[in-house]
Design a protein around this motif. Structure first.
Motif, PDB file in Angstrom:
ATOM      1  N   ILE A   1      -8.093  -2.369 -10.825  1.00 59.99           N
ATOM      2  CA  ILE A   1      -7.594  -1.035 -11.187  1.00 59.99           C
ATOM      3  C   ILE A   1      -8.792  -0.168 -11.559  1.00 59.99           C
ATOM      4  O   ILE A   1      -9.648  -0.567 -12.344  1.00 59.99           O
ATOM      5  CB  ILE A   1      -6.617  -1.109 -12.379  1.00 59.99           C
ATOM      6  CG1 ILE A   1      -5.355  -1.888 -11.992  1.00 59.99           C
ATOM      7  CG2 ILE A   1      -6.239   0.299 -12.840  1.00 59.99           C
ATOM      8  CD1 ILE A   1      -4.373  -2.073 -13.147  1.00 59.99           C
TER       9      ILE A   1
ATOM     10  N   LEU B   1       2.337   4.274  -8.884  1.00 57.27           N
ATOM     11  CA  LEU B   1       1.193   4.075  -8.005  1.00 57.27           C
ATOM     12  C   LEU B   1      -0.028   3.659  -8.824  1.00 57.27           C
ATOM     13  O   LEU B   1      -0.315   4.245  -9.867  1.00 57.27           O
ATOM     14  CB  LEU B   1       0.888   5.361  -7.230  1.00 57.27           C
ATOM     15  CG  LEU B   1       1.978   5.810  -6.257  1.00 57.27           C
ATOM     16  CD1 LEU B   1       1.568   7.108  -5.563  1.00 57.27           C
ATOM     17  CD2 LEU B   1       2.281   4.730  -5.223  1.00 57.27           C
ATOM     18  N   VAL B   2      -0.742   2.648  -8.338  1.00 56.10           N
ATOM     19  CA  VAL B   2      -1.887   2.089  -9.054  1.00 56.10           C
ATOM     20  C   VAL B   2      -3.162   2.335  -8.240  1.00 56.10           C
ATOM     21  O   VAL B   2      -3.247   1.925  -7.085  1.00 56.10           O
ATOM     22  CB  VAL B   2      -1.711   0.574  -9.269  1.00 56.10           C
ATOM     23  CG1 VAL B   2      -2.850   0.025 -10.134  1.00 56.10           C
ATOM     24  CG2 VAL B   2      -0.362   0.254  -9.896  1.00 56.10           C
ATOM     25  N   PRO B   3      -4.158   3.022  -8.835  1.00 53.18           N
ATOM     26  CA  PRO B   3      -5.427   3.252  -8.115  1.00 53.18           C
ATOM     27  C   PRO B   3      -6.258   1.968  -8.074  1.00 53.18           C
ATOM     28  O   PRO B   3      -6.559   1.379  -9.112  1.00 53.18           O
ATOM     29  CB  PRO B   3      -6.109   4.331  -8.951  1.00 53.18           C
ATOM     30  CG  PRO B   3      -5.579   4.123 -10.343  1.00 53.18           C
ATOM     31  CD  PRO B   3      -4.167   3.639 -10.181  1.00 53.18           C
TER      32      PRO B   3
ATOM     33  N   GLU C   1     -10.825   2.000  -1.039  1.00 52.89           N
ATOM     34  CA  GLU C   1     -10.192   2.646  -2.188  1.00 52.89           C
ATOM     35  C   GLU C   1      -8.801   3.105  -1.748  1.00 52.89           C
ATOM     36  O   GLU C   1      -8.664   3.805  -0.742  1.00 52.89           O
ATOM     37  CB  GLU C   1     -11.021   3.849  -2.642  1.00 52.89           C
ATOM     38  CG  GLU C   1     -12.424   3.476  -3.102  1.00 52.89           C
ATOM     39  CD  GLU C   1     -13.293   4.691  -3.392  1.00 52.89           C
ATOM     40  OE1 GLU C   1     -12.746   5.812  -3.436  1.00 52.89           O
ATOM     41  OE2 GLU C   1     -14.510   4.520  -3.545  1.00 52.89           O
TER      42      GLU C   1
ATOM     43  N   SER D   1       0.846  -1.196   0.000  1.00 55.53           N
ATOM     44  CA  SER D   1       0.000   0.000   0.000  1.00 55.53           C
ATOM     45  C   SER D   1       0.881   1.245   0.000  1.00 55.53           C
ATOM     46  O   SER D   1       1.918   1.280   0.672  1.00 55.53           O
ATOM     47  CB  SER D   1      -0.907   0.018   1.238  1.00 55.53           C
ATOM     48  OG  SER D   1      -1.809  -1.061   1.213  1.00 55.53           O
ATOM     49  N   ALA D   2       0.471   2.265  -0.752  1.00 57.11           N
ATOM     50  CA  ALA D   2       1.208   3.528  -0.762  1.00 57.11           C
ATOM     51  C   ALA D   2       1.268   4.084   0.657  1.00 57.11           C
ATOM     52  O   ALA D   2       0.320   3.896   1.438  1.00 57.11           O
ATOM     53  CB  ALA D   2       0.529   4.515  -1.699  1.00 57.11           C
TER      54      ALA D   2
ATOM     55  N   PHE E   1      -8.662  10.764  -5.487  1.00 63.04           N
ATOM     56  CA  PHE E   1      -8.265  10.652  -4.092  1.00 63.04           C
ATOM     57  C   PHE E   1      -8.028  12.023  -3.470  1.00 63.04           C
ATOM     58  O   PHE E   1      -7.368  12.882  -4.051  1.00 63.04           O
ATOM     59  CB  PHE E   1      -6.978   9.825  -3.968  1.00 63.04           C
ATOM     60  CG  PHE E   1      -7.140   8.391  -4.386  1.00 63.04           C
ATOM     61  CD1 PHE E   1      -7.638   7.455  -3.503  1.00 63.04           C
ATOM     62  CD2 PHE E   1      -6.786   7.979  -5.659  1.00 63.04           C
ATOM     63  CE1 PHE E   1      -7.797   6.129  -3.880  1.00 63.04           C
ATOM     64  CE2 PHE E   1      -6.922   6.661  -6.046  1.00 63.04           C
ATOM     65  CZ  PHE E   1      -7.432   5.728  -5.149  1.00 63.04           C
TER      66      PHE E   1
ATOM     67  N   HIS F   1       3.239  -0.317  -7.525  1.00 65.22           N
ATOM     68  CA  HIS F   1       3.602  -1.286  -8.560  1.00 65.22           C
ATOM     69  C   HIS F   1       5.065  -1.696  -8.392  1.00 65.22           C
ATOM     70  O   HIS F   1       5.860  -0.970  -7.788  1.00 65.22           O
ATOM     71  CB  HIS F   1       3.387  -0.637  -9.937  1.00 65.22           C
ATOM     72  CG  HIS F   1       3.423  -1.584 -11.096  1.00 65.22           C
ATOM     73  ND1 HIS F   1       4.602  -2.039 -11.641  1.00 65.22           N
ATOM     74  CD2 HIS F   1       2.420  -2.162 -11.821  1.00 65.22           C
ATOM     75  CE1 HIS F   1       4.335  -2.836 -12.658  1.00 65.22           C
ATOM     76  NE2 HIS F   1       3.020  -2.933 -12.788  1.00 65.22           N
TER      77      HIS F   1
ATOM     78  N   LYS G   1      -4.235   3.279  -3.086  1.00 63.51           N
ATOM     79  CA  LYS G   1      -3.215   3.124  -4.115  1.00 63.51           C
ATOM     80  C   LYS G   1      -2.208   2.078  -3.661  1.00 63.51           C
ATOM     81  O   LYS G   1      -1.790   2.063  -2.506  1.00 63.51           O
ATOM     82  CB  LYS G   1      -2.498   4.445  -4.378  1.00 63.51           C
ATOM     83  CG  LYS G   1      -3.369   5.533  -4.993  1.00 63.51           C
ATOM     84  CD  LYS G   1      -2.585   6.813  -5.203  1.00 63.51           C
ATOM     85  CE  LYS G   1      -3.466   7.922  -5.759  1.00 63.51           C
ATOM     86  NZ  LYS G   1      -2.719   9.189  -5.936  1.00 63.51           N
ATOM     87  N   LYS G   2      -1.842   1.198  -4.589  1.00 69.78           N
ATOM     88  CA  LYS G   2      -0.814   0.206  -4.341  1.00 69.78           C
ATOM     89  C   LYS G   2       0.439   0.573  -5.134  1.00 69.78           C
ATOM     90  O   LYS G   2       0.350   1.184  -6.205  1.00 69.78           O
ATOM     91  CB  LYS G   2      -1.296  -1.193  -4.751  1.00 69.78           C
ATOM     92  CG  LYS G   2      -2.400  -1.776  -3.866  1.00 69.78           C
ATOM     93  CD  LYS G   2      -1.867  -2.179  -2.506  1.00 69.78           C
ATOM     94  CE  LYS G   2      -2.910  -2.927  -1.702  1.00 69.78           C
ATOM     95  NZ  LYS G   2      -2.396  -3.342  -0.370  1.00 69.78           N
TER      96      LYS G   2
ATOM     97  N   ARG H   1      -9.143   3.706 -12.686  1.00 70.37           N
ATOM     98  CA  ARG H   1      -8.495   4.989 -12.985  1.00 70.37           C
ATOM     99  C   ARG H   1      -9.428   6.184 -12.808  1.00 70.37           C
ATOM    100  O   ARG H   1      -8.992   7.334 -12.894  1.00 70.37           O
ATOM    101  CB  ARG H   1      -7.928   4.962 -14.405  1.00 70.37           C
ATOM    102  CG  ARG H   1      -6.804   3.943 -14.564  1.00 70.37           C
ATOM    103  CD  ARG H   1      -6.186   3.974 -15.962  1.00 70.37           C
ATOM    104  NE  ARG H   1      -5.107   3.009 -16.075  1.00 70.37           N
ATOM    105  CZ  ARG H   1      -5.265   1.721 -16.344  1.00 70.37           C
ATOM    106  NH1 ARG H   1      -6.492   1.239 -16.523  1.00 70.37           N
ATOM    107  NH2 ARG H   1      -4.233   0.904 -16.420  1.00 70.37           N
TER     108      ARG H   1
END
Length: 245
Positions: A148, A122-124, A112, A78-79, A154, A117, A114-115, A150
Motif C-alpha cells: 500500500i 480502492l487501495v493504492p 502502480e 484490479s480497478a 494517479f 478491497h 489500484k486494487k 498512499r
C-alpha cells in the motif's frame, strides 16, 4: 473475480484459483524466511503445481484472508481503469521471461495501480512481481509483493518499470507491445524528467550514459502515444497527468 477471460491470453494458461495451504511445511518455512513490511501482501505462485503456495498479509491489504486469496482473484481485483493495462503487462512480461534461460531470478517488473478491497474501496498499490525460482532454465515460481502506498498520485497514464540482466530489451519489448495503452516506463519517465529540466537530448544521453538515439527512442514515441505535438506540450501533459511531480 473468477473468470480467466479477463486475463492475458498467454498467462491464462498458467494461473488457477487454487489458494495456498498456509499450514503446509513449505508455507510455514516461507513465513520464517521471507520478510514482510507493514501494509504489504506477499504471494508465491508455483507454475509446477499451478497453485498458490504462499500467501501472507492479504487481509491487511485487500481484506481477503491468506487461505482464500488465489492468483486469479489477485489478477482480477484490479480497478476497472487499470485492469486492461495490468492484464497486458502481466501477460507480456511473463511471455518475455519465459523465453529467457539464464539469471531468471533477476527479472522483475513493477506497476502502480489500484486494487479493489473486499469492502469495495480502492487501495493504492505499488506491485512488484519477479521470478522466485527456476529449474533447468525455466521459471518454476514467481513472487509478488503488493505494498500500500498512499503517496501515489494517479493520472490517466499508467506507470511501470522492468528490471533484469536485459533490462533495456525487456522494457523495449514491453513498450512495443503496450503502445496502445496510455502508459510510461521508468526509463521513459527518467528521460522525460530531464527534458522538463531543460536538458537537450545530447545532454540527457550524456547524463544517463546512453546513446543519443536511445534517448530519441524513449521520448519521440511519447508524442504519438500521448497525442502531443511538441516537447513543451509533452512536458505539460506529464505534469497535468502526475507523471512528473
Amino acid at each position: 473475480m473468477d473468470s480467466k477471460k479477463d486475463y492475458g491470453d498467454y498467462s491464462k494458461n498458467f494461473i488457477s484459483d487454487v489458494p495456498a495451504d498456509i499450514e503446509s511445511a513449505e508455507a510455514l518455512h516461507f513465513n520464517q524466511t521471507i520478510p514482510r513490511f507493514p501494509e504489504e501482501a506477499i504471494y508465491i505462485y508455483s507454475f509446477k503445481l499451478n497453485k498458490m503456495i504462499y500467501a501472507c498479509g492479504w487481509e491487511e491489504v485487500v481484506g481477503y484472508k491468506d487461505d482464500e486469496i488465489n492468483m486469479l482473484a489477485i489478477v482480477n481485483m484490479s480497478a476497472p481503469e487499470f485492469a486492461p493495462f495490468s492484464h497486458d503487462l502481466n501477460d507480456k512480461a511473463l511471455k518475455f521471461i519465459h523465453h529467457k534461460t539464464k539469471d531468471l531470478e533477476k527479472y522483475s517488473f513493477t506497476i502502480e495501480l489500484k486494487k479493489v478491497h473486499k469492502n469495495g474501496s480502492l487501495v493504492p498499490i505499488l506491485a512488484r512481481v519477479g521470478v522466485y525460482s527456476s529449474e533447468n532454465g525455466k521459471v518454476t515460481a514467481i513472487i509478488g509483493r503488493f505494498q500500500i502506498n498512499r503517496s501515489l498520485i494517479f493520472g490517466k497514464v499508467m506507470r511501470y518499470a522492468a528490471y533484469g540482466p536485459e533490462k533495456e530489451k525487456f522494457e523495449e519489448e514491453l513498450n512495443k507491445i503496450l503502445f496502445s495503452h496510455l502508459a510510461i516506463s521508468d526509463k521513459e519517465k527518467e528521460a522525460l524528467a530531464l527534458v522538463a529540466k531543460g536538458y537537450s537530448f545530447k545532454e540527457i544521453a550524456h547524463e544517463l550514459k546512453v546513446s543519443h538515439s536511445a534517448i530519441e527512442k524513449r521520448i519521440i514515441p511519447l508524442y504519438k502515444r500521448f497525442d502531443v505535438k511538441s516537447l513543451t506540450h509533452l512536458v505539460s501533459f506529464a505534469y497535468d497527468n502526475s507523471i512528473l511531480p
